[in-house]
Scaffold this motif. Structure first.
Motif, PDB file in Angstrom:
ATOM      1  N   LEU A 188       0.857  -1.189   0.000  1.00 36.47           N
ATOM      2  CA  LEU A 188       0.000   0.000   0.000  1.00 36.47           C
ATOM      3  C   LEU A 188       0.890   1.236   0.000  1.00 36.47           C
ATOM      4  O   LEU A 188       1.950   1.213   0.627  1.00 36.47           O
ATOM      5  N   ARG A 189       0.404   2.259  -0.663  1.00 33.92           N
ATOM      6  CA  ARG A 189      -0.887   2.291  -1.313  1.00 33.92           C
ATOM      7  C   ARG A 189      -0.775   2.061  -2.794  1.00 33.92           C
ATOM      8  O   ARG A 189      -1.708   1.551  -3.439  1.00 33.92           O
ATOM      9  N   ALA A 190       0.355   2.440  -3.438  1.00 33.13           N
ATOM     10  CA  ALA A 190       0.406   2.423  -4.902  1.00 33.13           C
ATOM     11  C   ALA A 190       0.265   1.014  -5.471  1.00 33.13           C
ATOM     12  O   ALA A 190      -0.257   0.844  -6.575  1.00 33.13           O
ATOM     13  N   LEU A 194       3.205   0.266   3.707  1.00 29.59           N
ATOM     14  CA  LEU A 194       4.519   0.877   3.967  1.00 29.59           C
ATOM     15  C   LEU A 194       4.511   2.280   3.375  1.00 29.59           C
ATOM     16  O   LEU A 194       4.013   2.477   2.265  1.00 29.59           O
ATOM     17  N   GLU A 195       5.073   3.217   4.106  1.00 34.03           N
ATOM     18  CA  GLU A 195       5.146   4.579   3.564  1.00 34.03           C
ATOM     19  C   GLU A 195       6.530   5.150   3.808  1.00 34.03           C
ATOM     20  O   GLU A 195       7.029   5.125   4.938  1.00 34.03           O
ATOM     21  N   ARG A 196       7.127   5.688   2.741  1.00 37.94           N
ATOM     22  CA  ARG A 196       8.449   6.302   2.877  1.00 37.94           C
ATOM     23  C   ARG A 196       8.319   7.654   3.552  1.00 37.94           C
ATOM     24  O   ARG A 196       7.426   8.440   3.235  1.00 37.94           O
ATOM     25  N   MET A 199       7.009   0.969  -7.818  1.00 39.52           N
ATOM     26  CA  MET A 199       8.320   1.608  -7.840  1.00 39.52           C
ATOM     27  C   MET A 199       9.299   0.881  -6.917  1.00 39.52           C
ATOM     28  O   MET A 199       9.025   0.683  -5.733  1.00 39.52           O
ATOM     29  N   LEU A 200      10.438   0.512  -7.477  1.00 39.32           N
ATOM     30  CA  LEU A 200      11.533  -0.062  -6.677  1.00 39.32           C
ATOM     31  C   LEU A 200      12.664   0.961  -6.731  1.00 39.32           C
ATOM     32  O   LEU A 200      13.401   1.031  -7.709  1.00 39.32           O
ATOM     33  N   ALA A 201      12.761   1.778  -5.680  1.00 43.32           N
ATOM     34  CA  ALA A 201      13.718   2.898  -5.688  1.00 43.32           C
ATOM     35  C   ALA A 201      14.943   2.529  -4.851  1.00 43.32           C
ATOM     36  O   ALA A 201      15.901   1.948  -5.362  1.00 43.32           O
ATOM     37  N   THR A 202      14.923   2.826  -3.542  1.00 42.47           N
ATOM     38  CA  THR A 202      16.050   2.387  -2.695  1.00 42.47           C
ATOM     39  C   THR A 202      15.966   0.889  -2.409  1.00 42.47           C
ATOM     40  O   THR A 202      16.947   0.281  -1.980  1.00 42.47           O
ATOM     41  N   GLY A 203      14.760   0.333  -2.570  1.00 38.19           N
ATOM     42  CA  GLY A 203      14.548  -1.079  -2.241  1.00 38.19           C
ATOM     43  C   GLY A 203      14.160  -1.290  -0.786  1.00 38.19           C
ATOM     44  O   GLY A 203      13.894  -2.424  -0.375  1.00 38.19           O
ATOM     45  N   GLY A 204      14.082  -0.197  -0.016  1.00 42.11           N
ATOM     46  CA  GLY A 204      13.759  -0.327   1.413  1.00 42.11           C
ATOM     47  C   GLY A 204      12.357  -0.902   1.632  1.00 42.11           C
ATOM     48  O   GLY A 204      12.172  -1.792   2.473  1.00 42.11           O
ATOM     49  N   SER A 205      11.373  -0.430   0.869  1.00 46.78           N
ATOM     50  CA  SER A 205       9.992  -0.918   1.059  1.00 46.78           C
ATOM     51  C   SER A 205       9.898  -2.381   0.665  1.00 46.78           C
ATOM     52  O   SER A 205       9.332  -3.203   1.402  1.00 46.78           O
ATOM     53  N   GLY A 231       2.046   6.839  -6.447  1.00 44.44           N
ATOM     54  CA  GLY A 231       0.784   6.897  -5.699  1.00 44.44           C
ATOM     55  C   GLY A 231       0.053   8.211  -5.937  1.00 44.44           C
ATOM     56  O   GLY A 231      -1.164   8.235  -6.144  1.00 44.44           O
ATOM     57  N   ASP A 289       6.021  10.542  -8.333  1.00 44.24           N
ATOM     58  CA  ASP A 289       5.434   9.768  -7.232  1.00 44.24           C
ATOM     59  C   ASP A 289       4.247   8.969  -7.768  1.00 44.24           C
ATOM     60  O   ASP A 289       3.215   9.542  -8.137  1.00 44.24           O
ATOM     61  N   ASP A 331       4.402  -3.783  -6.384  1.00 42.26           N
ATOM     62  CA  ASP A 331       4.661  -2.402  -5.979  1.00 42.26           C
ATOM     63  C   ASP A 331       5.257  -1.704  -7.192  1.00 42.26           C
ATOM     64  O   ASP A 331       6.274  -2.164  -7.713  1.00 42.26           O
TER      65      ASP A 331
HETATM   66  C1  PRP Z   1       6.474   4.405  -3.075  1.00 41.75           C
HETATM   67  C2  PRP Z   1       6.349   3.167  -3.925  1.00 41.75           C
HETATM   68  C3  PRP Z   1       7.114   2.144  -3.140  1.00 41.75           C
HETATM   69  C4  PRP Z   1       8.218   2.966  -2.503  1.00 41.75           C
HETATM   70  C5  PRP Z   1       9.501   2.714  -3.244  1.00 41.75           C
HETATM   71  O1  PRP Z   1       5.546   4.355  -2.042  1.00 41.75           O
HETATM   72  O2  PRP Z   1       5.022   2.791  -4.199  1.00 41.75           O
HETATM   73  O3  PRP Z   1       6.340   1.500  -2.143  1.00 41.75           O
HETATM   74  O4  PRP Z   1       7.830   4.347  -2.636  1.00 41.75           O
HETATM   75  O5  PRP Z   1      10.553   3.354  -2.643  1.00 41.75           O
HETATM   76  P1  PRP Z   1      11.745   2.586  -1.937  1.00 41.75           P
HETATM   77  O6  PRP Z   1      12.181   1.496  -2.885  1.00 41.75           O
HETATM   78  O7  PRP Z   1      12.795   3.663  -1.770  1.00 41.75           O
HETATM   79  O8  PRP Z   1      11.274   2.053  -0.630  1.00 41.75           O
HETATM   80  P2  PRP Z   1       5.380   5.521  -0.946  1.00 41.75           P
HETATM   81  O9  PRP Z   1       6.221   5.230   0.245  1.00 41.75           O
HETATM   82  O10 PRP Z   1       5.583   6.856  -1.591  1.00 41.75           O
HETATM   83  O11 PRP Z   1       3.895   5.332  -0.467  1.00 41.75           O
HETATM   84  P3  PRP Z   1       2.506   5.381  -1.266  1.00 41.75           P
HETATM   85  O12 PRP Z   1       2.405   4.095  -2.024  1.00 41.75           O
HETATM   86  O13 PRP Z   1       1.534   5.471  -0.149  1.00 41.75           O
HETATM   87  O14 PRP Z   1       2.509   6.579  -2.166  1.00 41.75           O
END
Ligand code: PRP
Ligand code: URA
Length: 206
Positions: free
Chosen positions: A77-79, A101-103, A131-137, A200, A198, A129
């Protein structure tokens, strides 16, 4: 080290271009998200197990194949919600779990605020999900699913960064990643470049 599968299809490239375009409105963005997730769902399930089934066509008996694996799809969640419907449309018996999870906007570190999961033992589990950015989520979500018994996890995203794939594999080298676009890098605020912003916010118009 896991494997990275990048969608290679002209339609995928077309959809990604429209998702990236800042002029694309949420209503179109949601449709494009459905379409690219459908292509990803097909690609990520190419190796699903099947079992034989004897049937009769109107003309004669024959042996067909039916799906043999039990599946679960877990959006972050949420995207990630925007990527669930192709899985539930295609696979009638799929179970659906949720990880919230929310960054943090400043640190880009994700905080876990929700978790509701079906039984995961013995299932093929697809985390979705965009977006895979830092990979933390993704790494946190995989941690949670494995603690709940998942032992066959695939990550499905729409846009990935090399940094994110490396981080996931540093923690979970057994996880295969399917993506529609593997982008260049992250910027100073940990957004993917060229990316699409972004996800979401664009999906929900926030
Ligand atoms: C976005 C996206 C991933 C996360 C990726 O969510 O949907 O979950 O960022 O970033 P990361 O790889 O650096 O962890 P976000 O935290 O913005 O929350 P949202 O889905 O509620 O918009
Ligand atoms: N989350 C997003 O939605 N976009 C990015 O580029 C990175 C994280």
């Amino acid at each position: 080290m896991g494997t990275l599968h990048v969608l290679e299809h002209p339609l995928a490239a077309h959809i990604i271009t429209h998702l990236r375009d800042e002029r694309t409105k949420p209503i179109t963005f949601r449709t494009l998200t459905y379409q690219i997730s459908l292509l990803l769902a097909l690609e990520a399930t190419r190796d699903l197990g099947v079992r034989p089934r004897e049937i009769a066509t109107p003309l004669e008996a024959c042996t067909g194949e039916v799906l043999g694996a039990s599946l679960a799809v877990v959006p972050i969640l949420r995207a990630g919600i925007g990527m669930v419907q192709p899985f539930t449309d295609l696979f009638p018996d799929v179970s659906v779990g949720y990880v919230g999870l929310e960054r943090d906007h400043k640190t880009a570190i994700a905080r876990n605020y929700y978790c509701k999961l079906p039984p995961l033992e013995g299932k093929r589990v697809f985390i979705v999900d965009p977006m895979l950015a830092t990979g933390g989520s993704a790494t946190q979500a995989i941690d949670v699913l494995k603690r709940k018994g998942a032992d066959n996890v695939t990550l499905v995203c729409i846009v990935s960064a090399p940094e994110g794939a490396r981080a996931v594999w540093a923690a979970h080298g057994d996880v295969e990643i399917f993506t529609a676009a593997h982008d260049r890098c992250l910027n100073a605020r940990k957004y993917i470049l060229p990316g699409l912003g972004d996800f979401g916010d664009r999906l929900y118009g926030t």
